[in-house]
Write an enzyme that holds these catalytic residues in place. Structure first.
Site, mmCIF file in Angstrom:
data_model
loop_
_atom_site.group_PDB
_atom_site.id
_atom_site.type_symbol
_atom_site.label_atom_id
_atom_site.label_comp_id
_atom_site.label_asym_id
_atom_site.label_seq_id
_atom_site.Cartn_x
_atom_site.Cartn_y
_atom_site.Cartn_z
ATOM 1 N N SER A 99 0.738 -1.367 0.131
ATOM 2 C CA SER A 99 -0.003 0.216 0.406
ATOM 3 C C SER A 99 0.619 1.210 0.116
ATOM 4 C CB SER A 99 -0.876 -0.015 0.986
ATOM 5 O OG SER A 99 -1.486 1.326 1.063
ATOM 6 N N HIS A 132 -2.849 -1.833 -2.942
ATOM 7 C CA HIS A 132 -4.180 -0.839 -2.902
ATOM 8 C C HIS A 132 -3.633 0.851 -3.714
ATOM 9 C CE1 HIS A 132 -4.355 -2.014 1.402
ATOM 10 N NE2 HIS A 132 -4.625 -3.187 0.396
ATOM 11 N N ASP A 144 -4.275 -5.047 5.794
ATOM 12 C CA ASP A 144 -4.528 -5.812 5.052
ATOM 13 C C ASP A 144 -3.093 -6.834 4.791
ATOM 14 O OD1 ASP A 144 -6.255 -6.793 2.804
ATOM 15 O OD2 ASP A 144 -5.695 -5.313 1.868
#
EC number: 3.1.1.61
Length: 391
Positions: A207, A235, A331
């Site tokens: 991310s 992401h 995540d």
């Protein structure tokens, strides 16, 4: 010129003084929205609200911001031109580039990352759509808090950044807070042995800070890409993922592209989850294929890492090596646990080399990692593991 300034911080400021945020955007609506959101947070304050990049450069030394939210398209001096001037004056300034979702702005955002911007955030096409505004608000405040806190922790060795993972206000979708281990506690993390099964696929989740980390890593793992498939979830919104795939292809000198529904997964390729869709893995005629999922966000993300990790188990069982790189949130933790339970292995990037040690810190803290390594050691380690090393 539209300029609003907050008082300069005292020289003997408290350790947990609110983060000072400078908002730079030629849209009075966007400036107003972000200003209200920031002022509503107990750990943030608006240091300045400015209309152009030139205003930001001229006012920087006076307002002393910790974080700048910098628009790309502005009169007098645009964001990409202002960025190096801002960083030349204040090297530790955290700059978050803000732009609408166009290919040109996505390309400029990638250039900004290479010039020293900490992160980027896509602005919604309209702030009148409640869900889009809520997501923009949630993501922006999280980035300000995490990135600003990260810089402060580096400035005070041994002190954990204040409130990096907390969620003080309701979000439209659940996003569990995760305690972030400090560098000092990292040596005490429980590490597992690598799984007994030789890996047959490499999965990567990332991310914040991920684009740069991914480009560095794929440049180191050419022998793995040649013999095994590599699947990545970063992401990132649509358009941005298209450009990231192009960058990964150049960095690795191997084919890299966004995954396509029903596409056969083959060695020699890097498959990137397309922005706005989860990328899963399925079987078709006994062979692995890409399955795109337009369902709701997972862990407040779409694409999310967990759907990729968890679905891959159905295809490769214990023959999975998963790597979790820099990023906010948790995540990948649930999927990482499932991969280890199936006999696979997980590597996390260490805190010192991460932009934000949220995702890798979550999997490391959960006790599922076989190794927690600096970024520059992950690629070589992956090559050795795929060559048969299980140590």
């Amino acid at each position: 010129m539209s300029v609003a300034l907050a008082g300069s911080p005292a020289t003997n400021s408290a350790q947990y003084e609110p983060l000072r945020v400078m908002i730079v955007d030629d849209s009075v609506v966007i400036r107003g929205l972000i200003s209200r959101w920031v002022e509503a947070e107990p750990d943030m304050v608006v240091a300045a609200s400015l209309r152009t990049g030139l205003d930001a450069v001229n006012q920087l030394e006076r307002v002393k911001p910790d974080v700048a939210v910098l628009d790309i398209e502005m009169p007098e001096l645009d964001g990409i031109s202002a960025l190096p001037q801002l960083l030349a004056k204040k090297r530790d300034l955290v700059v978050i580039m803000a732009s609408t979702l166009t290919r040109r702005n996505a390309e400029i955002s990638f250039k900004a990352l290479s010039l020293g911007a900490a992160d980027y955030i896509p602005k919604p096409e309209t702030t009148r759509e409640p869900q889009a505004a809520d997501i923009f608000k949630h993501d922006l405040l999280q980035k300000i808090r995490s990135l600003g806190g990260r810089v402060r922790r580096r400035a005070v060795p041994g002190v954990a950044a204040p409130a990096i993972a907390r969620e003080p206000h309701p979000a439209p979708l659940p996003h569990p807070a995760v305690a972030t281990p400090t560098v000092a506690s990292q040596a005490a993390l429980v590490k597992r042995s690598f799984g007994p099964t030789a890996p047959r696929v490499l999965l990567i989740g990332s991310s914040t800070g991920g684009p740069q980390a991914l480009m560095s890593m794929v440049a180191d793992i050419g022998p793995v890409i040649d013999r095994f498939p590599v699947l990545i979830t970063q992401h990132m919104p649509p358009t941005f993922t298209t450009i990231l795939a192009e960058h990964l292809a150049r960095a690795s000198r191997r084919p890299a592209h966004e995954g396509i529904e029903g596409e056969a997964i083959k060695p020699g390729n890097i498959y990137l989850a397309p922005g706005g869709k989860h990328m899963r893995v399925a079987k078709q005629g006994g062979n692995p294929v890409i399955a795109l999922d337009d369902g709701p966000p997972v862990n407040f993300c779409k694409p999310a890492v967990d759907p990729l990790f968890m679905s891959a188990i159905e295809v490769w069982q214990g023959g999975i090596l998963a790597v979790v790189l820099t990023g906010m949130g948790s995540d990948g933790m649930r999927g990482g646990k499932d991969i280890v339970a199936a006999g696979g292995s997980v590597i996390a990037q260490d805190e010192a080399s991460s932009v934000v040690w949220g995702m890798p810190g979550a999997v490391a803290n959960a006790g599922v990692c076989a190794a927690v390594l600096p970024l520059n050691q992950i690629g070589p380690k992956v090559v050795r593991l795929f060559a048969g090393d299980r140590s």
